[in-house]
Design a protein around this motif. Structure first.
Motif, short mmCIF file in Angstrom:
data_model
loop_
_atom_site.label_atom_id
_atom_site.label_comp_id
_atom_site.label_asym_id
_atom_site.label_seq_id
_atom_site.Cartn_x
_atom_site.Cartn_y
_atom_site.Cartn_z
N ALA A 127 0.83 -1.21 0.00
CA ALA A 127 0.00 0.00 0.00
C ALA A 127 0.87 1.26 0.00
CB ALA A 127 -0.92 -0.01 1.22
N ARG A 128 1.98 1.20 0.73
CA ARG A 128 2.87 2.37 0.80
C ARG A 128 3.86 2.35 -0.37
NH1 ARG A 128 7.99 3.69 4.67
NH2 ARG A 128 7.84 5.96 4.66
N ARG A 129 3.96 3.46 -1.06
CA ARG A 129 4.95 3.59 -2.14
C ARG A 129 5.99 4.63 -1.71
NH1 ARG A 129 -0.08 4.35 -5.30
NH2 ARG A 129 -0.78 2.28 -6.00
N THR A 130 7.25 4.35 -2.03
CA THR A 130 8.34 5.22 -1.56
C THR A 130 9.25 5.64 -2.70
OG1 THR A 130 9.79 3.34 -1.10
CG2 THR A 130 8.36 4.08 0.71
N THR A 131 10.03 6.66 -2.43
CA THR A 131 11.10 7.09 -3.32
C THR A 131 12.23 7.60 -2.44
OG1 THR A 131 11.62 8.39 -5.31
CG2 THR A 131 10.33 9.50 -3.61
N ASP A 132 13.30 8.10 -3.07
CA ASP A 132 14.38 8.71 -2.29
C ASP A 132 14.54 10.15 -2.74
OD1 ASP A 132 15.93 8.44 -4.77
OD2 ASP A 132 17.66 8.80 -3.48
N ARG A 133 15.29 10.92 -1.97
CA ARG A 133 15.42 12.35 -2.26
C ARG A 133 16.19 12.60 -3.56
NH1 ARG A 133 20.16 14.26 -0.24
NH2 ARG A 133 19.39 16.32 0.32
N GLY A 134 17.14 11.70 -3.91
CA GLY A 134 17.88 11.86 -5.16
C GLY A 134 16.96 11.79 -6.36
N ILE A 153 11.87 8.75 1.55
CA ILE A 153 12.50 8.18 2.75
C ILE A 153 13.99 8.53 2.78
CG2 ILE A 153 10.79 6.36 2.95
CD1 ILE A 153 12.78 4.39 1.78
N GLY A 154 14.61 8.37 3.93
CA GLY A 154 16.00 8.77 4.12
C GLY A 154 16.98 7.86 3.40
N PRO A 155 18.24 8.33 3.20
CA PRO A 155 19.24 7.59 2.42
C PRO A 155 19.54 6.19 2.93
CG PRO A 155 19.96 9.85 2.75
CD PRO A 155 18.74 9.66 3.59
N SER A 156 19.51 5.98 4.26
CA SER A 156 19.83 4.65 4.80
C SER A 156 18.59 3.87 5.22
CB SER A 156 20.79 4.78 5.98
OG SER A 156 20.16 5.49 7.04
N GLU A 157 17.41 4.41 4.95
CA GLU A 157 16.18 3.71 5.33
C GLU A 157 15.87 2.60 4.33
OE1 GLU A 157 12.55 5.77 6.69
OE2 GLU A 157 13.73 7.60 6.45
N ALA A 158 15.22 1.56 4.81
CA ALA A 158 14.76 0.49 3.92
C ALA A 158 13.36 0.82 3.42
CB ALA A 158 14.74 -0.84 4.66
N ALA A 159 13.11 0.52 2.13
CA ALA A 159 11.76 0.69 1.59
C ALA A 159 10.84 -0.40 2.11
CB ALA A 159 11.81 0.67 0.07
N GLY A 160 11.44 -1.53 2.49
CA GLY A 160 10.65 -2.64 3.01
C GLY A 160 11.38 -3.95 2.84
N THR A 161 10.66 -5.04 3.07
CA THR A 161 11.21 -6.39 2.96
C THR A 161 10.33 -7.20 2.03
OG1 THR A 161 11.99 -6.20 5.24
CG2 THR A 161 11.98 -8.39 4.28
N THR A 162 10.93 -7.97 1.15
CA THR A 162 10.16 -8.79 0.21
C THR A 162 9.48 -9.94 0.96
OG1 THR A 162 11.90 -10.39 -0.27
CG2 THR A 162 11.93 -8.36 -1.54
N SER A 170 16.44 -1.50 -0.23
CA SER A 170 16.77 -0.13 0.20
C SER A 170 15.96 0.89 -0.60
CB SER A 170 18.27 0.13 0.06
OG SER A 170 18.68 0.04 -1.30
N ALA A 171 16.19 2.16 -0.33
CA ALA A 171 15.34 3.23 -0.89
C ALA A 171 15.39 3.30 -2.41
CB ALA A 171 15.76 4.58 -0.30
N GLY A 172 16.54 2.91 -3.00
CA GLY A 172 16.70 3.08 -4.45
C GLY A 172 17.02 4.53 -4.77
#
Length: 483
Positions: A168-175, A209-218, A225-227
């Motif tokens: 349900a949650r979709r993420t990206t990174d600041r880069g 999300i932050g540079p060292s944060e995980a986007a989640g677990t499969t 990681s954030a990608g």
């Protein structure tokens, strides 16, 4: 800690590297081309994102990912995937620097009140390739698809989401977010009003999300990681730090450097991107790099750039007074979109093939030195210049670059630094999640194998050549860098 993988989904292929999470040593690699049909000019402008998944599966075949604990994803920048309310793609992803969107870019610039207003808002002025410009094109040319669009993801966001099983949650990174044209690296926030200006309505945007944060677990327990975008991943894979700049030699050129703060540039010459570590990557682009060399090689009837380099080495620094302003496609830095190239200093003794060959290399590198000076003029420190691209291997480039750039030049061994950067991000997220790494400090991986070139006693000569170029540029285009 174990092993991690970095996945780079480039415009044409997927490459995967499996690395030791402590040292960064590459243990295994996989590669597969995307199953794409060529467009009018080679690459297609629209791509079904499933093609990225198919090549990912092929590249990961043969047990490549066995034992891997975490995966990082790097992907081509500027690709935008419009999703409907159910999370299905509305249409194929819009990718690349598509010329059909140039009018849309100009519309957006005018719609918000000019280049300066955009630079202030999000650190960049809309260009044809950017996601925000593609949204305007979609609204104008495919209004039904625009209306159905309920959420937006970039290529690396979409791949991360797929790997995680479409949560349900979709993420990206600041880069990645910093290249969209609707997120500001200076404020760290979205500008949803700019999405509405482009697309005509609001949509769901991924959480940054932050540079060292995980986007989640499969579902299988792999940490993702954030990608990030390819530019940011490559900078991270190279191990760039303060005082480092990268000059990329493609058909066009780009210069970027690590800086502690976002640079707002009213002229629009600097694009203010965020990096994959929490810092910033101001970027300046030129329209004419290796295309200058190719054009000169064709004019001189030479088979390839190696032959052009060999001929150029028969001349001397300064090309016997011949100066080549390489604005063959117009130019972006300085902002001279409708100009043409200039060849100055023609005398009987300078009208020899080797001097023109040398002048083409000096002109290309001086144009990139102008871009470096745009950053230096804003307080960006440049002690080392990493030179990337196949042309960086040419002797004529290596002979002239240190003196013209006024800095140590590092030519890294050819490698997929974007995939390596993605793996390093995965190692960071894994270590931070396990408590073995500081979330604020990335893992210290070994740097790339590289050739190091010092300006040495060529510095004075190089700066004299540079001054010769600047004099001709200022005589020909006196207000180019002064507005």
């Amino acid at each position: 800690m174990g092993i991690v993988a970095g996945l780079d989904s480039a415009p044409d292929f997927t490459r995967i590297v499996v690395c030791d999470s402590d040292t960064g040593a590459v243990l295994r690699q996989g590669y597969a081309p995307h199953p794409l049909e060529a467009g009018e000019n080679g690459r297609p402008a629209d791509v079904d994102p499933q093609a990225w998944l198919l090549s990912l599966g092929e590249a990961a075949g043969g047990g490549l990912l066995e034992g891997v604990q975490a995966i990082g994803v790097s992907a081509q920048q500027n690709a935008i995937v419009p999703l409907d309310a159910q999370g299905n793609t509305v249409r194929p992803a819009l990718v690349g620097g598509d010329k059909r969107t140039q009018v849309s870019a100009a519309d957006l610039v005018d719609g918000l009140g000019g280049r300066e207003v955009w630079a202030q808002a999000v650190g960049c002025v809309p260009q044809a390739a950017q996601p925000v410009t593609k949204l305007r094109w979609l609204a104008r040319n495919e209004p039904d698809n625009a209306r159905r669009t309920a959420a937006l993801l970039q290529a690396h966001d979409w791949l991360v989401w797929q790997l995680l099983g479409r949560p349900a949650r979709r993420t990206t990174d600041r880069g990645g977010a910093s290249g969209t044209g609707y997120w500001s690296a200076a404020t760290g926030a979205y500008r949803p009003d700019l999405v509405e200006l482009a697309l005509g309505h609001q949509v769901m945007l991924p959480d940054v999300i932050g540079p060292s944060e995980a986007a989640g677990t499969t579902p299988e327990g792999l940490l993702i990681s954030a990608g990030t975008g390819e530019t940011m991943a490559a900078a991270f894979g190279l191990g760039l730090g303060f005082g480092d700049a990268v000059v990329s030699l493609g058909a066009s050129g780009s210069v970027m450097a690590v800086h502690p703060e976002a640079l707002v540039d009213q002229s629009g010459m600097i694009t203010s991107l965020a990096d994959a570590t929490g810092m910033h990557l101001p970027v300046v682009t030129t329209l004419n790099a290796v295309r200058t060399l190719r054009g000169t090689a064709e004019l001189l009837g030479l088979a390839d750039l190696e032959a052009l380099s060999e001929l150029a080495m028969k001349s001397t620094p300064g090309s016997h007074g011949l100066v080549f302003l390489p604005y063959l496609e117009g130019e972006r830095t300085p902002n001279l979109p409708h100009t043409a190239g200039t060849l100055a200093g023609l005398r009987r003794e300078s009208m020899r093939p080797e001097h023109l060959a040398r002048a083409s290399f000096e002109g290309m590198l001086c144009g990139l030195a102008d871009a470096l000076d745009v950053l230096r003029g804003r307080g960006v420190e440049v002690r080392r210049v990493f030179l990337l691209g196949a042309a960086a291997e040419l002797p004529a480039v290596q002979a002239a670059a240190p003196g013209l750039f006024g800095a140590q030049v590092v030519v890294p061994q050819l490698a997929d630094y974007a995939a390596i950067g993605a793996a390093r991000q995965a190692a960071w997220a894994l270590g931070a999640s396990q408590g073995t790494l500081d979330p604020r400090t990335p893992p210290a991986w070994q740097g790339p194998a590289a050739q190091v070139l010092e300006p040495g006693d060529q510095l004075a000569v190089g700066q004299a050549v540079r001054q010769q170029y600047i004099s001709v540029r200022e005589q020909t285009h006196p207000t180019a860098f002064r507005g």
